[in-house]
Design an enzyme around this catalytic site. Structure first.
Site, PDB file in Angstrom:
ATOM      1  N   ASN A  49       0.887  -1.168   0.000  1.00  0.00           N
ATOM      2  CA  ASN A  49       0.000   0.000   0.000  1.00  0.00           C
ATOM      3  C   ASN A  49       0.920   1.212   0.000  1.00  0.00           C
ATOM      4  O   ASN A  49       1.489   1.564   1.025  1.00  0.00           O
ATOM      5  CB  ASN A  49      -0.883  -0.037   1.254  1.00  0.00           C
ATOM      6  CG  ASN A  49      -1.843   1.138   1.309  1.00  0.00           C
ATOM      7  OD1 ASN A  49      -1.819   2.016   0.446  1.00  0.00           O
ATOM      8  ND2 ASN A  49      -2.673   1.164   2.324  1.00  0.00           N
ATOM      9  N   LYS A  51       3.346   0.771   3.125  1.00  0.00           N
ATOM     10  CA  LYS A  51       2.924  -0.253   4.084  1.00  0.00           C
ATOM     11  C   LYS A  51       3.040  -1.598   3.392  1.00  0.00           C
ATOM     12  O   LYS A  51       2.711  -1.708   2.208  1.00  0.00           O
ATOM     13  CB  LYS A  51       1.475  -0.021   4.508  1.00  0.00           C
ATOM     14  CG  LYS A  51       1.302   1.177   5.412  1.00  0.00           C
ATOM     15  CD  LYS A  51      -0.121   1.226   5.961  1.00  0.00           C
ATOM     16  CE  LYS A  51      -0.327   2.503   6.736  1.00  0.00           C
ATOM     17  NZ  LYS A  51      -1.664   3.015   6.720  1.00  0.00           N
ATOM     18  N   ARG A  71      -2.853  -2.399  -3.099  1.00  0.00           N
ATOM     19  CA  ARG A  71      -4.082  -1.649  -2.847  1.00  0.00           C
ATOM     20  C   ARG A  71      -4.076  -0.466  -3.812  1.00  0.00           C
ATOM     21  O   ARG A  71      -3.133   0.326  -3.834  1.00  0.00           O
ATOM     22  CB  ARG A  71      -4.088  -1.139  -1.411  1.00  0.00           C
ATOM     23  CG  ARG A  71      -5.275  -0.257  -1.173  1.00  0.00           C
ATOM     24  CD  ARG A  71      -5.266   0.356   0.191  1.00  0.00           C
ATOM     25  NE  ARG A  71      -6.456   1.170   0.328  1.00  0.00           N
ATOM     26  CZ  ARG A  71      -6.509   2.266   1.045  1.00  0.00           C
ATOM     27  NH1 ARG A  71      -5.459   2.695   1.702  1.00  0.00           N
ATOM     28  NH2 ARG A  71      -7.625   2.943   1.126  1.00  0.00           N
ATOM     29  N   HIS A  96     -13.274   2.259   0.704  1.00  0.00           N
ATOM     30  CA  HIS A  96     -13.227   1.232   1.761  1.00  0.00           C
ATOM     31  C   HIS A  96     -13.873  -0.071   1.276  1.00  0.00           C
ATOM     32  O   HIS A  96     -14.304  -0.896   2.086  1.00  0.00           O
ATOM     33  CB  HIS A  96     -13.965   1.686   3.047  1.00  0.00           C
ATOM     34  CG  HIS A  96     -13.232   2.742   3.822  1.00  0.00           C
ATOM     35  ND1 HIS A  96     -13.885   3.776   4.452  1.00  0.00           N
ATOM     36  CD2 HIS A  96     -11.920   2.924   4.076  1.00  0.00           C
ATOM     37  CE1 HIS A  96     -12.999   4.559   5.064  1.00  0.00           C
ATOM     38  NE2 HIS A  96     -11.798   4.050   4.837  1.00  0.00           N
ATOM     39  N   GLY A 113     -12.241   4.730  10.884  1.00  0.00           N
ATOM     40  CA  GLY A 113     -10.798   4.806  11.164  1.00  0.00           C
ATOM     41  C   GLY A 113     -10.402   6.261  11.080  1.00  0.00           C
ATOM     42  O   GLY A 113     -11.123   7.117  11.571  1.00  0.00           O
ATOM     43  N   ARG A 167     -11.315  15.111   7.764  1.00  0.00           N
ATOM     44  CA  ARG A 167     -12.237  15.469   6.680  1.00  0.00           C
ATOM     45  C   ARG A 167     -13.606  15.824   7.241  1.00  0.00           C
ATOM     46  O   ARG A 167     -14.085  15.180   8.178  1.00  0.00           O
ATOM     47  CB  ARG A 167     -12.404  14.308   5.699  1.00  0.00           C
ATOM     48  CG  ARG A 167     -11.147  13.969   4.934  1.00  0.00           C
ATOM     49  CD  ARG A 167     -11.455  12.954   3.831  1.00  0.00           C
ATOM     50  NE  ARG A 167     -10.236  12.315   3.386  1.00  0.00           N
ATOM     51  CZ  ARG A 167     -10.010  10.998   3.430  1.00  0.00           C
ATOM     52  NH1 ARG A 167     -10.938  10.166   3.879  1.00  0.00           N
ATOM     53  NH2 ARG A 167      -8.871  10.514   3.006  1.00  0.00           N
ATOM     54  N   GLY A 186     -10.242   1.340  13.068  1.00  0.00           N
ATOM     55  CA  GLY A 186      -9.615   1.579  14.377  1.00  0.00           C
ATOM     56  C   GLY A 186     -10.596   2.001  15.458  1.00  0.00           C
ATOM     57  O   GLY A 186     -10.550   1.486  16.578  1.00  0.00           O
ATOM     58  N   GLU A 240      -8.015  -5.867   5.210  1.00  0.00           N
ATOM     59  CA  GLU A 240      -7.952  -5.618   3.767  1.00  0.00           C
ATOM     60  C   GLU A 240      -6.778  -6.348   3.135  1.00  0.00           C
ATOM     61  O   GLU A 240      -6.881  -6.854   2.012  1.00  0.00           O
ATOM     62  CB  GLU A 240      -7.831  -4.101   3.522  1.00  0.00           C
ATOM     63  CG  GLU A 240      -9.101  -3.347   3.861  1.00  0.00           C
ATOM     64  CD  GLU A 240      -8.861  -1.894   4.224  1.00  0.00           C
ATOM     65  OE1 GLU A 240      -8.369  -1.633   5.340  1.00  0.00           O
ATOM     66  OE2 GLU A 240      -9.173  -1.022   3.407  1.00  0.00           O
TER      67      GLU A 240
HETATM   68  P1  ADP Z   1      -6.613   4.215   9.165  1.00  0.00           P
HETATM   69  O1  ADP Z   1      -7.932   4.711   8.674  1.00  0.00           O
HETATM   70  O2  ADP Z   1      -5.485   5.172   8.947  1.00  0.00           O
HETATM   71  O3  ADP Z   1      -6.302   2.781   8.795  1.00  0.00           O
HETATM   72  P2  ADP Z   1      -7.294   3.172  11.781  1.00  0.00           P
HETATM   73  O4  ADP Z   1      -8.339   2.280  11.196  1.00  0.00           O
HETATM   74  O5  ADP Z   1      -6.127   2.559  12.450  1.00  0.00           O
HETATM   75  O6  ADP Z   1      -6.760   4.247  10.748  1.00  0.00           O
HETATM   76  O7  ADP Z   1      -8.043   4.125  12.823  1.00  0.00           O
HETATM   77  C1  ADP Z   1      -7.389   5.159  13.484  1.00  0.00           C
HETATM   78  C2  ADP Z   1      -8.352   5.778  14.489  1.00  0.00           C
HETATM   79  O8  ADP Z   1      -8.761   4.762  15.420  1.00  0.00           O
HETATM   80  C3  ADP Z   1      -7.755   6.903  15.293  1.00  0.00           C
HETATM   81  O9  ADP Z   1      -8.678   7.961  15.414  1.00  0.00           O
HETATM   82  C4  ADP Z   1      -7.528   6.247  16.650  1.00  0.00           C
HETATM   83  O10 ADP Z   1      -7.565   7.155  17.702  1.00  0.00           O
HETATM   84  C5  ADP Z   1      -8.715   5.329  16.714  1.00  0.00           C
HETATM   85  N1  ADP Z   1      -8.555   4.331  17.778  1.00  0.00           N
HETATM   86  C6  ADP Z   1      -7.706   3.297  17.832  1.00  0.00           C
HETATM   87  N2  ADP Z   1      -7.824   2.644  19.016  1.00  0.00           N
HETATM   88  C7  ADP Z   1      -8.782   3.303  19.714  1.00  0.00           C
HETATM   89  C8  ADP Z   1      -9.382   3.144  20.991  1.00  0.00           C
HETATM   90  N3  ADP Z   1      -9.027   2.157  21.808  1.00  0.00           N
HETATM   91  N4  ADP Z   1     -10.356   4.016  21.367  1.00  0.00           N
HETATM   92  C9  ADP Z   1     -10.735   5.011  20.560  1.00  0.00           C
HETATM   93  N5  ADP Z   1     -10.211   5.220  19.340  1.00  0.00           N
HETATM   94  C10 ADP Z   1      -9.265   4.385  18.923  1.00  0.00           C
END
Ligand code: ADP
Length: 414
Positions: A7, A14, A99, A189, A219, A250, A341, A395
């Site tokens: 990616n 990544k 990706r 996504h 995320g 965003r 996330g 993914e």
């Molecule tokens: P990306 O979209 O870059 O792949 P992720 O799916 O890893 O990102 O999501 C990142 C988000 O998830 C961030 O806002 C992070 O704070 C949030 N996050 C991760 N763990 C937690 C948690 N335990 N509680 C709340 N938010 C979380």
């Protein structure tokens, strides 16, 4: 087969190495050998790798571009230092899965990368100027480093949404603009939604046509998808990933008239306003603190920060609105599925979003919700008409599997 999944971003790469083949796919027995990331490519780069035993290693190297980063990664993987017994030399890497963010209307499923496919990805640059050029750099880097014979497969973020019906993908602007420029909703996504829909089917022992869910990928980027009969029926992101839910930086949905208003008032170009909506808005814009949900929740807990609270409230309110809209548009669903996330890890955000859906037949099981952190499971109370699940996305696994299936000529329905 050992598949390297890539990616590539503007200054990052990544990667994951996944061992899989048709037998392992059927038995759900793929093996992740390592995952990692090269950051700050172009200078003194930081390489982080995590092996299958969970051990992390951090390295630094002067890497001027993506080919240099890729070369560094594969040589490290093949060296004794990596401890990966399955890959002893570069020749033990059998194919590469990429990706690719935007596949436009042309790519409705994953594709082996030929010169023609590469041209097709290039022709989508207009639609994704921030993403596709970097994805192309990754593809060219593989040709550079491995030579032209290395099989490469492109897996598109947009492909799963190719099933969107016209009423969901067309904007109500003059139709000739769609015909002339292909201005429409593509959705993103998609690989994540395809994966969680597949896991959901397995969990419930459902067939694809029985799969009726509203999935939320929360995320850094956030979106929602109405998945009806196993296919994408509507989704919140549009021609670009800017539309829809509130995200880290965003804005998601805004009144489009705001753009020129901000431009005039602030003396900005339209491009600069778009950047403001992409990079300085969302959770960051409202809170003035951070785009990171975990940090925001910390600020709220420790300092009762008013704007942190507001950012979280707006975030959850928008998500609820989309769930309600999608439930109505798709004529009801069996479950809400959380991923990404935030969706996978934050039981409090899930609880806030699910508040007020009793009318639709949903009530959360508090205990199950609290326990489902980064792991798959049901979080609604028993017997709910509308259930809720947490399904961590993967993914990269789907990209590795599609790479194998494309190369072997096996079907890989999106
Ligand atoms: P990306 O979209 O870059 O792949 P992720 O799916 O890893 O990102 O999501 C990142 C988000 O998830 C961030 O806002 C992070 O704070 C949030 N996050 C991760 N763990 C937690 C948690 N335990 N509680 C709340 N938010 C979380």
């Amino acid at each position: 087969m050992n598949i390297l999944v890539l990616n590539s971003g503007s200054s990052s790469l990544k990667f994951q190495m996944i061992a899989t083949d048709m037998e392992r796919i059927r038995g759900d027995a793929d093996e992740r050998l390592l995952r990692g990331e090269v950051e700050r490519i172009g200078g003194e780069a930081i390489v982080t790798v995590q092996k299958s035993d969970g051990l992390k290693e951090k390295l630094t190297a002067s890497l001027r571009d993506i080919p240099a980063a890729l070369d560094f990664v594969i040589r490290w993987v093949a060296s004794d230092r990596s401890g990966i017994t399955q890959v002893r030399s570069v020749a033990d890497i059998h194919a590469i899965g990429h990706r690719v963010v935007h596949g436009g209307e042309q790519f409705t499923e994953s594709a082996i990368i030929t010169d023609e496919v590469l041209k097709g990805i290039e022709s989508c640059i207009d639609l994704a100027p921030l993403h596709n050029p970097n994805n192309i750099k990754g593809i060219l880097a593989v040709r550079d480093v491995f030579g032209p014979k290395m099989p490469q497969v492109a897996v598109f973020d947009t492909a799963f949404h190719h099933a969107l019906p016209e009423q969901a993908y067309l904007y109500a602007i003059p139709y000739h603009l769609y015909l002339r420029y292909r201005i429409r909703r593509y959705g993103f996504h998609g690989t994540s939604y395809r994966y969680v829909a597949y896991r959901y089917r397995l969990l419930r022992n459902f067939t694809r046509p029985q799969t009726n869910i509203v999935a939320l990928h929360l995320g850094n980027g956030c979106s929602a998808a109405a998945i009806r009969g196993g296919y994408s029926f509507d989704t919140s992101m549009g021609m670009t990933p800017l539309e829809g839910l509130v995200m880290g930086t965003r804005s998601g949905d805004v009144d489009p008239a705001i753009l020129s208003y901000i431009a005039v008032k602030e003396g900005l170009s339209l491009n600069e306003v778009e950047t403001l909506l992409n990079k300085q808005s969302g959770l960051l814009g409202i809170s003035g603190l951070t785009n990171d949900m975990r940090v925001l929740q910390g600020e709220l807990a420790d300092h009762d920060d008013r704007r942190a609270r507001l950012a979280i409230e707006i975030f959850c309110h928008r998500a609820r609105k989309y769930i309600g809209a999608f439930l109505a548009a798709m004529g009801g669903a069996d479950a809400i599925v959380f991923t990404g996330g935030i969706g996978e890890n934050s039981s409090t955000i899930r609880a806030r979003i699910c508040e007020g859906f009793a009318w639709a037949g949903l009530s959360l099981d508090e205990d199950k919700n609290k326990k489902a952190v980064g792991q798959e499971g049901i979080i609604s109370a028993e017997g709910c008409r509308l259930a809720a699940y947490v399904i961590p996305t993967d993914e990269e696994l789907l990209i590795a599997r599609d790479t194998v299936r494309c190369i072997l000529g096996e079907p890989h329905p999106t």
